[in-house]
Design a protein around this motif. Structure first.
Motif: not given
Length: 702
Positions: A58-61, A69-71, A435-436
């Motif tokens: 979910t954190l990726f999508t 988060v990903l930026g 995720v990190f």
């Protein structure tokens, strides 16, 4: 989400096991991600996810969090302390100045720093013609030769010998001369009836202690545990260790190597990064200057597994402000590698699927399917394998998602994680950390093909699996990791002023099964990264064998203990010391001691009778009993304790232990605590046993 009072305290304790709010960028990153996501999304969307894999995916999508988060994480750069030939040369020259000033200990430290900062020969030929490393080893070997530590000098010279083809003739001659001197002394020492003092080849400042043997031998199904133990499952206390047979004070119940362990960063300069032993002649990683090892064996083991991945991100991990438990969660992945992690994840998923199928089958009333003879044979073989592996935690091939002959260790994944009691915010923060850590692994080439480089790309299935494992580790380590300590001895006396010093954390799947008691039945100490559990009092078959997670009744009040345990471990302690609210040492005396009823099988305990009465009628067994003998035995125990303390004062450790064990056996046979002298003696016995583990005393300057 929990609000106010105890809920806020528990949330704060939980967050501290993930990262520090006082330093590093992760805390700020996490708070920003929470603001972007919003409380409602975290609660109603993220909070409804039921698996670690779904949380990571979910954190990726999800559009709500993907950019925040990903930026941010995609901008993280590799950060590590590389080699510095100029710094190595400077430390070496300072070392020679210390030698000239007869400051041998300072010179040894400076030459060791020169060794750790120097790159491999040929990496930078503008400084010392690229020979900084062999020059540093040669300089340090001089110190060892002058200190008659020829084994250490020989070890340093062996490193130089490996680079001999790069050395000019003058250094080759220097090397040959030093090596000849060392070999001559070592040969003479082998032939001598009275060997000269020499430094152990393990490269530590004192002889390494050896873990004791398990009392009665190893349990056939419980890894690293004595046959005196058993694990039982209860409805209220979960799985716990109990006495399978009678246990005496001093019995060794567990000797367990760490499944994974992490040294605290503040000890990187004094302890081996791999085995945790103190070093006197450290050697470095070939690439970074952040860590040091006690010798070749530890260096090569680390480089072959976890450190080849962690090397270039170690400074980034420390700078993030993550807790040492988060580092340990990563270590459980890096030491296994991507292939082994994939096996673990497949086995876990297969086990979850089997559990779901079993539940579905039990909910239906369909008759069982009739098995063929070959199917029955396969089922019998599988049950036999499972019974052998029970307690060892090994999942094998055949219906476990693994190929033929493959095994994985799933013991840590059976430990308490409290998934059902976690808040959505807690899961969100731990997922951010997972995720990190995944991003860090991608940057150092952990995966053969790393897919995620932009916000729009989705990780591969293998990457999702590894991140999900990381998230699971962050949950289980919160409640099951152990602090690893060495005993720092007093400067003037072995025991007066001695104290445990916390140097790292580790996961021990067998010891993690032990429940807590504010009056523990065992003590623990460490030999390197190996944990040793020994009994400090007598236990009968069926008794709970409990250790202590921190608060002990002698030092903390009932309210303090329960608040700490609830905040850190999420349970309300109901041990005997808590139920009876035993007093702390400040008000504890010997007068409140109670003795067991002399009638065999009677559970009643009696206080000292008032007045001259020699016997009383027990209200439980209705028999007339004489309490003089058990109270006389308690008095004998108090005298034995005094003898033990006197032996301890004179540093006669073995004699003190023998007396303490004898007195403890007598006391618990006839009496029950609290009893001040007994508790003091058990604490003293624990200190004597810890003296057999990893200890250190600051040495005077050479």
């Amino acid at each position: 989400m929990e609000d106010g009072g105890e809920g806020s305290y528990r949330a704060l304790c939980s967050l501290e096991t993930l990262s520090s709010g006082k330093r590093g960028f992760f805390s700020e990153f996490s708070e920003n991600a929470k603001r972007v996501a919003g409380r409602e999304w975290i609660s109603k969307v993220f909070g409804r996810l039921s698996s670690d894999e779904d949380r990571i995916r979910t954190l990726f999508t999800d559009r709500k969090t993907k950019e925040a988060v990903l930026g941010t994480l995609n901008r993280a750069e590799l950060l590590y302390r590389g080699k510095d030939p100029a710094a190595s040369r400077a430390r070496r020259l300072e070392g020679f100045e210390a030698v000239a000033a007869a400051e041998r200990q300072k010179a040894l430290l400076l030459f060791s720093q020169a060794v750790l900062r120097a790159p491999l020969p040929g990496k930078c030929e503008t400084v010392d013609q690229g020979l900084g490393l062999p020059l540093a080893y040669l300089a340090r070997s001089e110190i060892f030769l002058a200190s008659n530590e020829h084994a250490l000098a020989m070890e340093d010279l062996s490193f130089v010998e490996e680079m001999q083809h790069l050395l000019p003739d003058a250094l080759k001659t220097d090397l040959a001369g030093k090596k000849e001197t060392c070999e001559k002394v070592l040969r003479a020492n082998e032939k001598s009836l009275v060997p000269v003092a020499k430094h152990p080849t393990e490269r530590t400042s004192e002889n390494k202690p050896f873990p004791p043997r398990l009392t009665g031998g190893e349990h056939p199904r419980l890894s690293a545990a004595s046959v005196l133990l058993e694990i039982e499952e209860t409805e209220t206390a979960g799985k716990r260790a109990i006495a399978r047979d009678s246990i005496a004070p001093g019995d060794t119940l567990v000797v367990e190597p760490a499944l994974a362990a992490n040294l605290l960063p503040e000890f990187f300069g004094t302890h081996c990064h791999h085995c945790f032993s103190r070093f006197k002649a450290p050697i470095g990683c070939p690439n970074c200057s952040s860590v040091a090892f006690c010798g070749r064996k530890c260096r090569d083991a680390a480089m072959a597994s976890y450190h080849k991945y962690e090397c270039k991100i170690l400074a980034l991990l420390i700078g993030s402000g993550m807790s040492v438990l988060s580092m340990l969660a990563l270590r459980m992945v890096t030491q296994n590698g991507p292939t082994e992690c994939s096996k673990i994840w497949r086995a876990l998923n297969c086990r979850l699927d089997d559990t779901w199928i079993d539940r579905e089958s039990s909910a239906r009333s369909d008759p069982p399917t009739k098995l063929s003879k070959s199917a029955k044979r396969r089922e019998r073989k599988k049950k036999l394998r499972d019974s052998k592996c029970e307690g060892k935690g090994m999942m094998e091939s055949d219906a476990n998602g693994l190929q033929d002959g493959e095994k994985v260790d799933l013991r840590p994944y059976d430990l308490v994680m409290h998934e059902k009691r976690r808040t959505a915010t807690d899961f969100f923060q731990r997922s951010l950390m997972a995720v990190f850590l995944l991003k860090c692994l991608q940057r150092v080439g952990f995966f053969e093909q790393s897919t995620t480089t932009t916000v729009d790309e989705t990780p591969s299935e293998q990457e999702i699996a590894v991140a999900s494992l990381l998230l699971k580790h962050l949950q289980l380590l919160q409640f099951n990791a152990h602090e690893v300590f060495e005993t720092r001895l007093g400067t003037a006396h072995r025991f007066r002023g001695s104290r445990p010093v916390y140097i790292g954390v580790a996961i021990y799947p067998t010891v993690a099964r032990f429940n807590h008691d504010c009056y523990p039945a065992v003590t623990r100490y460490f030999v390197g990264r190996c944990i040793v559990i020994r009994a400090i009092r007598s236990l009968r078959p069926g008794d709970v064998v409990a250790e202590n997670y921190g608060p002990i009744f002698t030092k903390r009040t009932l309210d303090q203990r329960r608040r700490t345990l609830d905040g850190r471990y999420w349970f309300c302690c109901e041990c005997t010391a808590c139920r009876e609210n035993w007093p702390c040492f400040e008000t504890l005396t010997n007068e409140a001691v109670r003795v067991r009823c002399p009638t065999e099988g009677c559970p009643k305990v009696h206080q000292r009778p008032r007045g001259p009465a020699e016997s009383i009628v027990c209200p439980e067994c209705r028999r007339k009993v004489d309490l003089r003998e058990p109270f006389e035995i308690v008095s004998e125990c108090e005298q034995l304790y005094d003898r033990g303390f006197a032996a301890m004062e004179e540093e006669r450790t073995e004699e003190a232990l023998k007396v303490f064990f004898e007195a403890a056996s007598k006391f618990h046979r006839v009496a029950v605590p609290p009893h001040k002298d007994t508790h003091l003696a058990e604490i003293a016995a624990s200190a004597c046993m810890a003296d057999r583990g990893t200890t250190w005393r600051a040495c005077p300057l050479l």
